[in-house]
Scaffold this motif. Structure first.
Motif, PDB file in Angstrom:
ATOM      1  N   ASN A   1       0.829  -1.200   0.000  1.00 15.35           N
ATOM      2  CA  ASN A   1       0.000   0.000   0.000  1.00 15.35           C
ATOM      3  C   ASN A   1       0.865   1.253   0.000  1.00 15.35           C
ATOM      4  O   ASN A   1       1.600   1.517   0.949  1.00 15.35           O
ATOM      5  CB  ASN A   1      -0.921   0.000   1.223  1.00 15.35           C
TER       6      ASN A   1
ATOM      7  N   ASP B   1       6.592   5.748  -4.424  1.00 18.40           N
ATOM      8  CA  ASP B   1       7.148   4.400  -4.419  1.00 18.40           C
ATOM      9  C   ASP B   1       8.633   4.436  -4.080  1.00 18.40           C
ATOM     10  O   ASP B   1       9.317   5.441  -4.285  1.00 18.40           O
ATOM     11  CB  ASP B   1       6.965   3.757  -5.790  1.00 18.40           C
TER      12      ASP B   1
ATOM     13  N   SER C   1       3.895  -0.263  -5.590  1.00 22.09           N
ATOM     14  CA  SER C   1       2.479  -0.051  -5.921  1.00 22.09           C
ATOM     15  C   SER C   1       2.103  -0.704  -7.239  1.00 22.09           C
ATOM     16  O   SER C   1       0.932  -1.030  -7.450  1.00 22.09           O
ATOM     17  CB  SER C   1       2.176   1.444  -5.989  1.00 22.09           C
TER      18      SER C   1
END
Length: 626
Positions: free
Chosen positions: A52, A59, A80
């Motif tokens: 998540n 990221d 992600s």
């Protein structure tokens, strides 16, 4: 020495059960491999909390995926798995104008005539064995090309067509002291000369393929090495001395049966310093019109060694500790660990048997294709037929190969389905961190909504940070993203707006200067016979020129400079009914050339949404009849 007595059946290591998909020889082979005992249980739920990335958060990794038959590179955030951008390379892309603009056509060169590409292997430039975030290189198997992408702007800036060969497949980079060479394999064996003069006597014609090295900075071919057999995948060591390539067709056959005839093929090892010395000494030839040095690396050459390995090997991967080349068996359940420290002895003829460099050949399962690593001594190999990833320990595999009673397999994880490449975070560099593993599955079958006979493929993300592999995400993907590579975000610092002196559009700037045009200020039309050059600026939400007039049949070049300084305010230029569109991001200059072949009024508009009054950002080209 065989490790058969220490091999464990696959079912003893499987942590997750596979959904038995319907039909196909792969399903039958996988069933046979597991003794017919496949579970019919549904696939496990994904641990979505592990990946998540909350709104507004970034990221940890950039992921660069080959776009397969689309001829592009796709940029994803990991973990992600969100797609961030697509970088066109060997394809035509109407959003950015790649393959349409003058700037992109200069990069494509003569190969701009090809409208297709087949991207396989993206790899990032290195310094001292670690990614430096400067370039990404990728091959085009379909049209025998290698491309370079500047990672600061995420644009392809150089493409080279490799002469004298067909179908560039395996591609890897020199790791130390820096990426001087891009090593790339030509897969298919062809006659020389390949001009049709020997078609009636192909059986006696000289035929071979070659190992190629491209200079990473100039993007010119540095040398080519003739080999016996063909070439598949390749990788390089951490000393700068050796590269190695798998050969699945040592028979030099042209049919399926012939390519599988021998029980062993080989890994060809290339001695780079010896190759460079031979070139310096003039010990090479050239072929046809090409000036590229061509060296003979066939059996008996001082430049190469041929290490026999089981059958039809495919992937070739270097462990991050620099100790081993791993050749993956494909038609053998084994992988072969080649000890790189022993290669000096092999080249100095201290070993009569080239297999003296084999450190181990662990049995892993059916259809091993590619191996990646976690930097903790463990390797992860895809099993195409078993639809699994197997985690195994390299040190224990060597012990078992030498007769010790030790189990080297740590875990087998079911994936959906038929995995090809896999790639762990920073795994091709010294600092492999063992956090994430991407598995690129060729089949998706029942994983997603049906979309007709052509199915999506399936990328799966696996958490490898702990003792057990955990599948945490899967998602559909289109047109065979063959391979990927993961880069920590702190290694990369892309530009947010263009610099006006960027080399990417320097030639266009030079042409404007010859016309006496200041791109940042002027909006004017210059006629040179039937060639018309239109220069205009853009600032949201308008062009600096809302109308210009040309004659039917004129060759029109439109050059647009985006003067906006705010990131994300990209403009476009689309001339309706003329096959013309392009992107102009902040401070970028882009140009496009077309024929004004239709008299009348023709609107142009901004095709990148840039402002609340974006729809009003338009203009007209008036074309007078001939």
């Amino acid at each position: 020495m065989s490790n058969k007595d220490n091999h464990q059946e696959p079912s003893e290591h499987v942590k997750l059960s596979r959904r038995l998909f319907l039909g196909g020889s792969s399903a039958l082979l996988a069933t046979a491999a597991a003794g017919g005992g496949l579970s019919l249980a549904s696939a496990p739920a994904l641990a979505s909390d592990d990946i998540n990335v909350k709104p507004g958060e970034l990221d940890e990794y950039y992921g660069f995926w080959s776009g397969g038959h689309q001829g592009e590179v796709r940029v994803l955030g990991v973990p992600s798995m969100r797609e961030l951008m697509r970088i066109p390379v060997f394809n035509v892309d109407s959003a950015t104008g790649w393959g349409i603009t003058n700037e992109s056509k200069r990069v494509l060169g003569d190969s701009s005539k090809y409208l297709n590409g087949d991207c396989h292997h993206p790899h990032i430039s290195m310094t001292d064995g670690k990614y430096d975030g400067k370039y990404l290189f990728i091959n085009d198997k379909a049209n025998t090309r290698v491309a370079r992408i500047r990672l600061d702007i995420m644009k392809c800036d150089k493409i080279v067509t490799i002469p004298n060969v067909q179908a560039i497949h395996g591609l890897r980079l020199q790791k130390v002291p820096h990426t001087k060479y891009v090593f790339c394999n030509a897969e298919f064996i062809i006659p020389h000369p390949n001009d049709g003069t020997n078609l009636k006597n192909l059986d006696t014609a000289e035929q071979y393929t070659m190992f190629n090295a491209v200079d990473a900075e100039t993007m010119e071919v540095a040398f080519q090495v003739m080999v016996d057999g063909n070439l598949d995948n390749t990788d390089a060591c951490y000393t700068g001395k050796y590269a190695a390539s798998t050969c699945y067709n040592s028979e030099a056959a042209t049919t399926l049966g012939g390519m599988m005839r021998e029980e062993r093929d080989w890994v060809t090892v290339f001695n780079i310093p010896r190759i460079e010395a031979a070139i310096k000494a003039g010990d090479f030839t050239t072929l046809g019109d090409s000036k590229v040095p061509v060296l003979d690396g066939r059996k008996g050459s001082k430049l190469t060694r041929y290490v026999p390995v089981p059958k039809n090997p495919h992937g070739l991967n270097t462990s991050p500790d620099g100790k081993y080349f791993i050749a993956n068996g494909k038609l053998s359940p084994t992988v072969s660990m080649i000890e790189i420290d022993k290669l000096d002895d092999l080249f100095d003829d201290r070993f009569e048997d080239p297999r003296a460099v084999i450190a181990a050949e662990p049995e892993l399962g059916l259809g091993p294709l590619h191996t990646t690593f976690d930097g903790r001594g463990n390797a992860y190999t895809t099993l195409f037929i078993d639809s699994q990833v197997v985690k195994w320990n390299m040190a224990d595999a060597i012990k078992a190969y030498n007769g010790e009673d030790v189990d080297y397999i740590r875990q087998k994880l079911d994936v959906q389905y038929q995995p090809g490449h896999n790639h762990a975070s920073h795994t091709e560099a010294r600092d492999a961190d063992g956090k994430w593993l991407v598995v690129l599955c060729k089949f998706s079958k029942d994983r997603f909504l049906p979309v007709g006979p052509l199915h999506a493929e399936n990328d799966q993300l696996v958490d490898i940070s702990g003792e057990e592999m955990k599948l945490v995400h899967d998602g559909p993907t289109y047109a065979e993203p063959h391979d990927c590579i993961l880069l920590r975000r702190d290694v990369l610092n892309p530009k947010k707006i263009w610099e006006r002196d960027d080399a990417f559009f320097a030639e266009t700037v030079a042409m404007a200067k010859e016309d006496g045009v200041t791109l940042e200020r002027d909006n004017k039309v210059i006629r040179d016979g039937n060639k018309v050059r239109v220069y205009m600026t853009s600032v949201a939400p308008n062009y600096g020129m809302s109308e210009f007039t040309v004659k039917q049949g004129d060759e029109v070049t439109v050059t647009v400079t985006n003067l906006d300084m705010i990131e994300d305010v990209s403009h476009g230029f689309c001339m309706v009914n003329h096959g013309v569109s392009m992107e102009i991001s902040p401070q970028q200059t882009s140009s496009v050339t077309f024929i004004a072949d239709k008299p009348g009024v023709h609107w142009y508009y901004c095709n990148w949404f840039c402002h609340a009054l974006h729809m009003e950002m338009v203009g007209r080209m008036l074309v007078e009849p001939a």
